[in-house]
Design a protein around this motif. Structure first.
Motif, PDB file in Angstrom:
ATOM      1  N   MET A   1       0.892  -1.525  -0.065  1.00  0.00           N
ATOM      2  CA  MET A   1       0.036   0.139   0.171  1.00  0.00           C
ATOM      3  C   MET A   1       0.693   1.524  -0.019  1.00  0.00           C
ATOM      4  SD  MET A   1      -2.743   1.392   2.351  1.00  0.00           S
ATOM      5  CE  MET A   1      -3.957  -0.303   2.474  1.00  0.00           C
ATOM      6  N   LYS A   2       0.307   2.206  -0.728  1.00  0.00           N
ATOM      7  CA  LYS A   2       1.463   3.374  -0.739  1.00  0.00           C
ATOM      8  C   LYS A   2       0.627   4.189   0.273  1.00  0.00           C
ATOM      9  CE  LYS A   2       1.450   4.060  -6.043  1.00  0.00           C
ATOM     10  NZ  LYS A   2       1.011   4.357  -6.875  1.00  0.00           N
ATOM     11  N   ILE A   3       2.261   5.271   0.665  1.00  0.00           N
ATOM     12  CA  ILE A   3       1.911   5.964   1.585  1.00  0.00           C
ATOM     13  C   ILE A   3       0.602   6.826   1.914  1.00  0.00           C
ATOM     14  CG2 ILE A   3       4.220   7.672   1.503  1.00  0.00           C
ATOM     15  CD1 ILE A   3       3.033   6.596   4.691  1.00  0.00           C
ATOM     16  N   SER A   4       0.823   7.460   0.279  1.00  0.00           N
ATOM     17  CA  SER A   4      -0.462   8.339   0.058  1.00  0.00           C
ATOM     18  C   SER A   4      -1.444   7.825   0.504  1.00  0.00           C
ATOM     19  CB  SER A   4      -0.608   8.687  -1.090  1.00  0.00           C
ATOM     20  OG  SER A   4      -0.228   7.966  -2.629  1.00  0.00           O
ATOM     21  N   GLN A   5      -1.573   6.429  -0.108  1.00  0.00           N
ATOM     22  CA  GLN A   5      -3.269   5.916   0.306  1.00  0.00           C
ATOM     23  C   GLN A   5      -3.671   5.417   1.939  1.00  0.00           C
ATOM     24  OE1 GLN A   5      -3.374   2.322  -1.795  1.00  0.00           O
ATOM     25  NE2 GLN A   5      -5.907   1.518  -1.158  1.00  0.00           N
ATOM     26  N   ILE A   6      -2.132   5.515   2.165  1.00  0.00           N
ATOM     27  CA  ILE A   6      -2.616   5.263   4.152  1.00  0.00           C
ATOM     28  C   ILE A   6      -3.043   6.614   4.501  1.00  0.00           C
ATOM     29  CG2 ILE A   6      -1.035   4.714   6.364  1.00  0.00           C
ATOM     30  CD1 ILE A   6       0.433   3.018   4.137  1.00  0.00           C
ATOM     31  N   LEU A   7      -2.291   6.998   4.315  1.00  0.00           N
ATOM     32  CA  LEU A   7      -2.689   9.323   5.134  1.00  0.00           C
ATOM     33  C   LEU A   7      -4.364   9.193   4.216  1.00  0.00           C
ATOM     34  CD1 LEU A   7       0.769  10.854   3.983  1.00  0.00           C
ATOM     35  CD2 LEU A   7      -0.181  10.809   6.376  1.00  0.00           C
ATOM     36  N   ARG A   8      -4.784   8.941   3.727  1.00  0.00           N
ATOM     37  CA  ARG A   8      -6.090   9.144   3.342  1.00  0.00           C
ATOM     38  C   ARG A   8      -6.755   8.524   3.797  1.00  0.00           C
ATOM     39  NH1 ARG A   8      -3.876   8.855  -2.676  1.00  0.00           N
ATOM     40  NH2 ARG A   8      -3.219  11.408  -3.396  1.00  0.00           N
ATOM     41  N   GLU A   9      -6.114   7.596   4.264  1.00  0.00           N
ATOM     42  CA  GLU A   9      -7.336   6.351   5.112  1.00  0.00           C
ATOM     43  C   GLU A   9      -7.300   6.535   6.325  1.00  0.00           C
ATOM     44  OE1 GLU A   9      -5.890   2.323   4.261  1.00  0.00           O
ATOM     45  OE2 GLU A   9      -7.385   2.286   2.109  1.00  0.00           O
ATOM     46  N   LYS A  10      -5.960   7.182   6.893  1.00  0.00           N
ATOM     47  CA  LYS A  10      -5.528   7.191   8.173  1.00  0.00           C
ATOM     48  C   LYS A  10      -6.175   8.701   8.860  1.00  0.00           C
ATOM     49  CE  LYS A  10      -4.439   3.072   9.137  1.00  0.00           C
ATOM     50  NZ  LYS A  10      -5.668   1.938   9.663  1.00  0.00           N
ATOM     51  N   VAL A  11      -5.501  10.159   8.539  1.00  0.00           N
ATOM     52  CA  VAL A  11      -5.604  11.220   8.737  1.00  0.00           C
ATOM     53  C   VAL A  11      -7.636  12.086   8.053  1.00  0.00           C
ATOM     54  CG1 VAL A  11      -4.520  13.661   8.073  1.00  0.00           C
ATOM     55  CG2 VAL A  11      -3.500  11.693   8.208  1.00  0.00           C
ATOM     56  N   PRO A  12      -7.515  12.130   9.344  1.00  0.00           N
ATOM     57  CA  PRO A  12      -9.580  12.518   9.217  1.00  0.00           C
ATOM     58  C   PRO A  12      -9.659  13.947   8.291  1.00  0.00           C
ATOM     59  CG  PRO A  12      -9.161  12.213  10.977  1.00  0.00           C
ATOM     60  CD  PRO A  12      -8.109  11.565  10.896  1.00  0.00           C
ATOM     61  N   VAL A  13     -10.193  13.997   7.189  1.00  0.00           N
ATOM     62  CA  VAL A  13      -9.501  15.191   6.109  1.00  0.00           C
ATOM     63  C   VAL A  13     -10.353  16.115   7.427  1.00  0.00           C
ATOM     64  CG1 VAL A  13     -12.253  14.529   5.293  1.00  0.00           C
ATOM     65  CG2 VAL A  13     -11.029  16.052   3.929  1.00  0.00           C
ATOM     66  N   VAL A  14     -11.410  16.103   8.051  1.00  0.00           N
ATOM     67  CA  VAL A  14     -11.397  16.835   8.863  1.00  0.00           C
ATOM     68  C   VAL A  14     -10.615  17.931  10.051  1.00  0.00           C
ATOM     69  CG1 VAL A  14     -13.964  17.758  10.608  1.00  0.00           C
ATOM     70  CG2 VAL A  14     -14.143  16.234   8.743  1.00  0.00           C
ATOM     71  N   GLU A  15     -10.157  17.188  10.907  1.00  0.00           N
ATOM     72  CA  GLU A  15      -8.592  17.248  11.205  1.00  0.00           C
ATOM     73  C   GLU A  15      -8.265  18.344  11.070  1.00  0.00           C
ATOM     74  OE1 GLU A  15      -8.320  17.090  14.305  1.00  0.00           O
ATOM     75  OE2 GLU A  15     -10.499  15.696  14.332  1.00  0.00           O
ATOM     76  N   VAL A  16      -7.517  17.758   9.274  1.00  0.00           N
ATOM     77  CA  VAL A  16      -7.695  18.441   8.054  1.00  0.00           C
ATOM     78  C   VAL A  16      -7.530  20.469   8.379  1.00  0.00           C
ATOM     79  CG1 VAL A  16      -5.750  19.063   5.576  1.00  0.00           C
ATOM     80  CG2 VAL A  16      -5.729  16.808   7.028  1.00  0.00           C
ATOM     81  N   LEU A  17      -8.853  19.862   7.691  1.00  0.00           N
ATOM     82  CA  LEU A  17      -9.500  21.900   7.570  1.00  0.00           C
ATOM     83  C   LEU A  17      -9.579  22.058   8.711  1.00  0.00           C
ATOM     84  CD1 LEU A  17     -12.060  19.737   5.071  1.00  0.00           C
ATOM     85  CD2 LEU A  17     -10.502  21.112   4.566  1.00  0.00           C
ATOM     86  N   ALA A  18      -9.603  21.640   9.941  1.00  0.00           N
ATOM     87  CA  ALA A  18      -9.388  22.492  10.981  1.00  0.00           C
ATOM     88  C   ALA A  18      -8.751  22.677  11.222  1.00  0.00           C
ATOM     89  CB  ALA A  18      -9.921  21.310  12.019  1.00  0.00           C
ATOM     90  N   TYR A  19      -7.102  22.360  10.695  1.00  0.00           N
ATOM     91  CA  TYR A  19      -5.586  22.943  11.176  1.00  0.00           C
ATOM     92  C   TYR A  19      -5.699  24.172  10.601  1.00  0.00           C
ATOM     93  CZ  TYR A  19      -0.923  22.531  11.125  1.00  0.00           C
ATOM     94  OH  TYR A  19       0.275  23.819  11.294  1.00  0.00           O
ATOM     95  N   TYR A  20      -6.403  24.022   8.983  1.00  0.00           N
ATOM     96  CA  TYR A  20      -6.124  25.082   8.178  1.00  0.00           C
ATOM     97  C   TYR A  20      -7.240  26.165   8.263  1.00  0.00           C
ATOM     98  CZ  TYR A  20      -2.309  23.333   5.633  1.00  0.00           C
ATOM     99  OH  TYR A  20      -0.847  22.597   5.532  1.00  0.00           O
ATOM    100  N   GLY A  21      -7.927  26.128   9.642  1.00  0.00           N
ATOM    101  CA  GLY A  21      -8.402  27.656   9.644  1.00  0.00           C
ATOM    102  C   GLY A  21     -10.413  27.646   9.715  1.00  0.00           C
ATOM    103  N   TYR A  22     -11.116  25.992   8.703  1.00  0.00           N
ATOM    104  CA  TYR A  22     -12.125  25.883   7.968  1.00  0.00           C
ATOM    105  C   TYR A  22     -12.610  26.032   9.528  1.00  0.00           C
ATOM    106  CZ  TYR A  22      -9.436  26.157   3.128  1.00  0.00           C
ATOM    107  OH  TYR A  22      -8.738  26.351   2.448  1.00  0.00           O
ATOM    108  N   LYS A  23     -14.358  25.975   9.117  1.00  0.00           N
ATOM    109  CA  LYS A  23     -15.214  26.445   9.998  1.00  0.00           C
ATOM    110  C   LYS A  23     -15.944  24.584   9.772  1.00  0.00           C
ATOM    111  CE  LYS A  23     -13.899  30.158  11.377  1.00  0.00           C
ATOM    112  NZ  LYS A  23     -12.810  30.573  12.913  1.00  0.00           N
ATOM    113  N   VAL A  24     -15.221  23.363  10.539  1.00  0.00           N
ATOM    114  CA  VAL A  24     -15.881  22.581  10.174  1.00  0.00           C
ATOM    115  C   VAL A  24     -15.762  21.676  11.877  1.00  0.00           C
ATOM    116  CG1 VAL A  24     -15.472  22.353   7.763  1.00  0.00           C
ATOM    117  CG2 VAL A  24     -13.567  21.593   9.107  1.00  0.00           C
ATOM    118  N   ARG A  25     -17.038  21.416  12.135  1.00  0.00           N
ATOM    119  CA  ARG A  25     -16.997  20.038  13.183  1.00  0.00           C
ATOM    120  C   ARG A  25     -15.973  19.135  13.831  1.00  0.00           C
ATOM    121  NH1 ARG A  25     -22.749  20.303  14.525  1.00  0.00           N
ATOM    122  NH2 ARG A  25     -22.794  20.736  12.404  1.00  0.00           N
ATOM    123  N   ARG A  26     -15.233  19.416  14.317  1.00  0.00           N
ATOM    124  CA  ARG A  26     -14.761  18.017  14.622  1.00  0.00           C
ATOM    125  C   ARG A  26     -15.366  16.361  15.274  1.00  0.00           C
ATOM    126  NH1 ARG A  26      -8.014  20.002  16.138  1.00  0.00           N
ATOM    127  NH2 ARG A  26      -8.069  21.398  14.909  1.00  0.00           N
TER     128      ARG A  26
END
Length: 90
Positions: free
Chosen positions: A1-26
């Motif tokens: 499995m590629k590292i990019s696929q692992i990242l996409r599966e393991k890192v929640p998109v909402v966490e990344v968006l919240a990190y950059y200040g987007y107004k989404v609820r974790r």
């Protein structure tokens, strides 16, 4: 499995968006709308983007662009694909 696929599966998109200040609820497992700053002059007076936690992606209707966590980091940080993956790992 590629590292990019692992990242996409393991890192929640909402966490990344919240990190950059987007107004989404974790911790919310449903679609949420939010404002996108990646088009036009960077201001978005109406929420034009929608996050899809089940596919770990989001779509901006104003940009007509679909993004995942890696592409989000690339665009926000001005990084290459590999550099974005390295940032997500760290």
């Amino acid at each position: 499995m590629k590292i990019s696929q692992i990242l996409r599966e393991k890192v929640p998109v909402v966490e990344v968006l919240a990190y950059y200040g987007y107004k989404v609820r974790r911790g919310v497992d449903r679609e949420q709308q939010f404002s996108c700053d990646l088009h036009g002059d960077g201001s978005d007076s109406k929420p034009s983007a929608r996050v899809y936690p089940e596919s770990s992606s989001w779509y901006c209707f104003a940009c007509s662009q679909s993004r995942d966590i890696i592409r989000t980091v690339q665009e926000k940080e001005g990084k290459t694909f590999g550099e974005a993956c390295a940032l997500l790992i760290s």
